[in-house]
Enzyme design. Structure first.
Site, PDB file in Angstrom:
ATOM      1  N   GLY A  18       0.790  -5.111   1.020  1.00  0.00           N
ATOM      2  CA  GLY A  18      -0.396  -5.246   0.176  1.00  0.00           C
ATOM      3  C   GLY A  18      -0.105  -5.909  -1.160  1.00  0.00           C
ATOM      4  O   GLY A  18      -1.001  -6.493  -1.770  1.00  0.00           O
TER       5      GLY A  18
ATOM      6  N   ALA B 102       0.859  -1.182   0.000  1.00  0.00           N
ATOM      7  CA  ALA B 102       0.000   0.000   0.000  1.00  0.00           C
ATOM      8  C   ALA B 102       0.896   1.233   0.000  1.00  0.00           C
ATOM      9  O   ALA B 102       2.021   1.198   0.516  1.00  0.00           O
ATOM     10  CB  ALA B 102      -0.889  -0.018   1.230  1.00  0.00           C
TER      11      ALA B 102
ATOM     12  N   GLU C  33       4.830  -4.838   7.233  1.00  0.00           N
ATOM     13  CA  GLU C  33       4.016  -3.848   7.956  1.00  0.00           C
ATOM     14  C   GLU C  33       4.517  -3.624   9.374  1.00  0.00           C
ATOM     15  O   GLU C  33       4.469  -2.506   9.889  1.00  0.00           O
ATOM     16  CB  GLU C  33       2.545  -4.297   7.997  1.00  0.00           C
ATOM     17  CG  GLU C  33       1.821  -4.186   6.661  1.00  0.00           C
ATOM     18  CD  GLU C  33       1.928  -5.433   5.796  1.00  0.00           C
ATOM     19  OE1 GLU C  33       2.833  -6.268   6.048  1.00  0.00           O
ATOM     20  OE2 GLU C  33       1.119  -5.562   4.872  1.00  0.00           O
TER      21      GLU C  33
ATOM     22  N   GLU D   8      -0.209  -9.510  -0.423  1.00  0.00           N
ATOM     23  CA  GLU D   8      -1.621  -9.837  -0.169  1.00  0.00           C
ATOM     24  C   GLU D   8      -2.408  -9.909  -1.484  1.00  0.00           C
ATOM     25  O   GLU D   8      -3.297 -10.749  -1.637  1.00  0.00           O
ATOM     26  CB  GLU D   8      -2.221  -8.800   0.787  1.00  0.00           C
ATOM     27  CG  GLU D   8      -1.650  -8.959   2.203  1.00  0.00           C
ATOM     28  CD  GLU D   8      -1.886  -7.745   3.108  1.00  0.00           C
ATOM     29  OE1 GLU D   8      -1.650  -6.616   2.651  1.00  0.00           O
ATOM     30  OE2 GLU D   8      -2.304  -7.937   4.257  1.00  0.00           O
TER      31      GLU D   8
HETATM   32  C1  HXC Z   1       4.969   4.450  -1.244  1.00  0.00           C
HETATM   33  C2  HXC Z   1       6.909   3.484  -2.032  1.00  0.00           C
HETATM   34  C3  HXC Z   1       6.548   2.234  -1.483  1.00  0.00           C
HETATM   35  C4  HXC Z   1       5.311   2.146  -0.780  1.00  0.00           C
HETATM   36  C5  HXC Z   1       8.457   2.028  -2.456  1.00  0.00           C
HETATM   37  N1  HXC Z   1       8.083   3.307  -2.632  1.00  0.00           N
HETATM   38  N2  HXC Z   1       7.536   1.349  -1.764  1.00  0.00           N
HETATM   39  N3  HXC Z   1       6.120   4.565  -1.923  1.00  0.00           N
HETATM   40  N4  HXC Z   1       4.579   3.272  -0.690  1.00  0.00           N
HETATM   41  N5  HXC Z   1       4.872   1.008  -0.262  1.00  0.00           N
HETATM   42  C6  HXC Z   1       8.807   4.353  -3.356  1.00  0.00           C
HETATM   43  C7  HXC Z   1       9.972   4.886  -2.539  1.00  0.00           C
HETATM   44  O1  HXC Z   1       9.526   5.858  -1.606  1.00  0.00           O
HETATM   45  C8  HXC Z   1      10.833   5.488  -3.644  1.00  0.00           C
HETATM   46  O2  HXC Z   1      10.290   6.715  -4.014  1.00  0.00           O
HETATM   47  C9  HXC Z   1      10.628   4.509  -4.800  1.00  0.00           C
HETATM   48  O3  HXC Z   1       9.404   3.810  -4.528  1.00  0.00           O
HETATM   49  C10 HXC Z   1      11.733   3.483  -4.938  1.00  0.00           C
HETATM   50  O4  HXC Z   1      11.879   2.816  -3.697  1.00  0.00           O
HETATM   51  P1  HXC Z   1      13.253   2.823  -2.859  1.00  0.00           P
HETATM   52  O5  HXC Z   1      12.901   2.620  -1.439  1.00  0.00           O
HETATM   53  O6  HXC Z   1      14.089   3.996  -3.196  1.00  0.00           O
HETATM   54  O7  HXC Z   1      13.967   1.534  -3.469  1.00  0.00           O
HETATM   55  P2  HXC Z   1      14.950   0.537  -2.732  1.00  0.00           P
HETATM   56  O8  HXC Z   1      15.907   1.281  -1.836  1.00  0.00           O
HETATM   57  O9  HXC Z   1      15.519  -0.333  -3.777  1.00  0.00           O
HETATM   58  O10 HXC Z   1      14.023  -0.336  -1.777  1.00  0.00           O
HETATM   59  C11 HXC Z   1      12.986  -1.139  -2.322  1.00  0.00           C
HETATM   60  C12 HXC Z   1      12.033  -1.622  -1.186  1.00  0.00           C
HETATM   61  C13 HXC Z   1      11.592  -0.369  -0.388  1.00  0.00           C
HETATM   62  C14 HXC Z   1      12.787  -2.582  -0.275  1.00  0.00           C
HETATM   63  C15 HXC Z   1      10.859  -2.327  -1.837  1.00  0.00           C
HETATM   64  O11 HXC Z   1      11.068   0.604  -1.295  1.00  0.00           O
HETATM   65  C16 HXC Z   1      10.530  -0.655   0.638  1.00  0.00           C
HETATM   66  O12 HXC Z   1      10.854  -1.193   1.701  1.00  0.00           O
HETATM   67  N6  HXC Z   1       9.297  -0.251   0.358  1.00  0.00           N
HETATM   68  C17 HXC Z   1       8.213  -0.299   1.311  1.00  0.00           C
HETATM   69  C18 HXC Z   1       7.721  -1.709   1.445  1.00  0.00           C
HETATM   70  C19 HXC Z   1       6.634  -1.802   2.508  1.00  0.00           C
HETATM   71  O13 HXC Z   1       6.880  -1.486   3.686  1.00  0.00           O
HETATM   72  N7  HXC Z   1       5.436  -2.263   2.103  1.00  0.00           N
HETATM   73  C20 HXC Z   1       4.332  -2.364   3.013  1.00  0.00           C
HETATM   74  C21 HXC Z   1       3.514  -1.119   2.966  1.00  0.00           C
HETATM   75  S1  HXC Z   1       2.181  -1.191   4.122  1.00  0.00           S
HETATM   76  P3  HXC Z   1      11.209   8.029  -4.147  1.00  0.00           P
HETATM   77  O14 HXC Z   1      10.231   9.144  -4.391  1.00  0.00           O
HETATM   78  O15 HXC Z   1      11.996   8.131  -2.910  1.00  0.00           O
HETATM   79  O16 HXC Z   1      12.063   7.713  -5.353  1.00  0.00           O
HETATM   80  C22 HXC Z   1       1.055  -2.164   3.395  1.00  0.00           C
HETATM   81  C23 HXC Z   1      -0.198  -2.346   4.213  1.00  0.00           C
HETATM   82  C24 HXC Z   1      -1.314  -2.972   3.414  1.00  0.00           C
HETATM   83  O17 HXC Z   1       1.197  -2.655   2.339  1.00  0.00           O
HETATM   84  C25 HXC Z   1      -2.647  -2.771   4.103  1.00  0.00           C
HETATM   85  C26 HXC Z   1      -3.127  -1.371   4.113  1.00  0.00           C
HETATM   86  C27 HXC Z   1      -4.487  -1.199   4.681  1.00  0.00           C
END
Ligand code: HXC
Length: 269
Positions: A108, A63, A131, A111
């Site tokens: 997500g 998400a 998460e 999921e």
């Molecule tokens: C918003 C995201 C994102 C996310 C990545 N980006 N994941 N933006 N939401 N979930 C964006 C980053 O901010 C960045 O933008 C660009 O994508 C590239 O990502 P980087 O982090 O720079 O790449 P890297 O260093 O290679 O790392 C990749 C990664 C990391 C390991 C996948 O991006 C990451 O950990 N992402 C978050 C994963 C996460 O926590 N997912 C769960 C979300 S909560 P910029 O602008 O900086 O270039 C969820 C809950 C679901 O899903 C239920 C909800 C109700």
């Protein structure tokens, strides 16, 4: 378009197309997937679905964290509800849905893959429910579907630690059932989906519906449900065609989706 819909033969290909943010799911993306599913439901020639991500790096990194950061509990619930409704719809969708996981499938994104019927991964794919590292919990069904798909132990490891696993570990855990080189993944997923699209639509939809019941509800009732549905299959032209084709040593030609006996079951095919 944040999510693209294309037809490839009898397969509808949905591509999450926000590669700059690793295809992170925003409310508008979820709504667009829903609209595409409406369109697919209205197109009898689209008999199977493949979901994948655009770009080299991600299926879906979860998400959209930027969008969620300042949400109130009520807004967070509404967003989770949107995701739950989508995942439930994919899980119950009356056509087979294949996830072609071409890179990160996190939160997500994992999921979303779990809501699909068959998961195929690129050898470079990585899976996780991170998460917990954000101070929240999975909110699109991950506390339930990961354990149902793999095992309680594997699911707890992932959801409690937030760690990522690679495609080989995901394969061993049963999180995916196929792993292919990155460059071959989409072709392999489309090939598998095309095979499903050529199958008997009503029987596929009913098999999916019944198999979805396997880990819930009353076992005896589910078996009784299977018995009745099995009998009903003999009211479909596909049953006769499938058996005739076997005996005549030819490939079966199953009916169009519109020809399936939906009315007889009250279920959508
Ligand atoms: C918003 C995201 C994102 C996310 C990545 N980006 N994941 N933006 N939401 N979930 C964006 C980053 O901010 C960045 O933008 C660009 O994508 C590239 O990502 P980087 O982090 O720079 O790449 P890297 O260093 O290679 O790392 C990749 C990664 C990391 C390991 C996948 O991006 C990451 O950990 N992402 C978050 C994963 C996460 O926590 N997912 C769960 C979300 S909560 P910029 O602008 O900086 O270039 C969820 C809950 C679901 O899903 C239920 C909800 C109700």
């Amino acid at each position: 378009m944040p999510v693209d819909l294309e037809r490839r033969g009898a397969v509808a290909l949905l591509t999450l197309n926000q590669p700059k943010v690793l295809n992170a799911l925003s409310p508008s993306m979820i709504e667009q997937i829903e609209q595409h599913l409406d369109e697919i439901e209205g197109a009898p020639a689209a008999r199977a679905v493949v979901i994948t991500g655009a770009g080299e790096r991600a299926f879906c990194a979860g998400a959209d964290i930027k969008n969620m950061r300042t949400a109130s509990p009520i807004e967070a619930r509404a967003f989770a509800r949107l995701g739950h409704d989508l995942m439930d719809r994919i899980e119950g969708f009356a056509r087979p849905v294949v996830a072609a996981v071409n890179g990160f499938a996190l939160g997500g994104g994992c999921e979303l893959a779990l809501a699909c019927d068959i998961r195929m991964a690129a050898d470079s794919a990585r899976f996780g429910q991170p998460e917990i590292t954000l101070g929240i919990i999975p909110g699109f069904g991950g506390t339930q579907r990961l354990a149902r798909t793999t095992s309680l132990g594997f699911a707890k490891d992932l959801v409690l630690t937030g760690r990522m696993v690679d495609a080989e570990v995901a394969l061993r855990a049963g999180l995916v059932t196929h792993v292919h080189p990155r460059e071959e993944l989409l072709a392999k997923a489309l090939e598998l989906a095309e095979g499903l699209a050529g199958g008997p639509a009503w029987a596929l939809a009913e098999t999916k519906r019944l198999t979805n019941l396997a880990l819930s509800g009353d076992h005896a009732r589910n078996l009784a449900n299977e018995l009745d549905t099995f009998a009903l299959a003999f009211a479909t032209p596909d049953q006769r065609e499938g058996m005739d084709a076997f005996l005549e040593k030819r490939t079966p030609s199953f009916a169009d989706i519109d020809d399936s006996p939906n009315d007889a079951t009250g279920e959508t095919a």
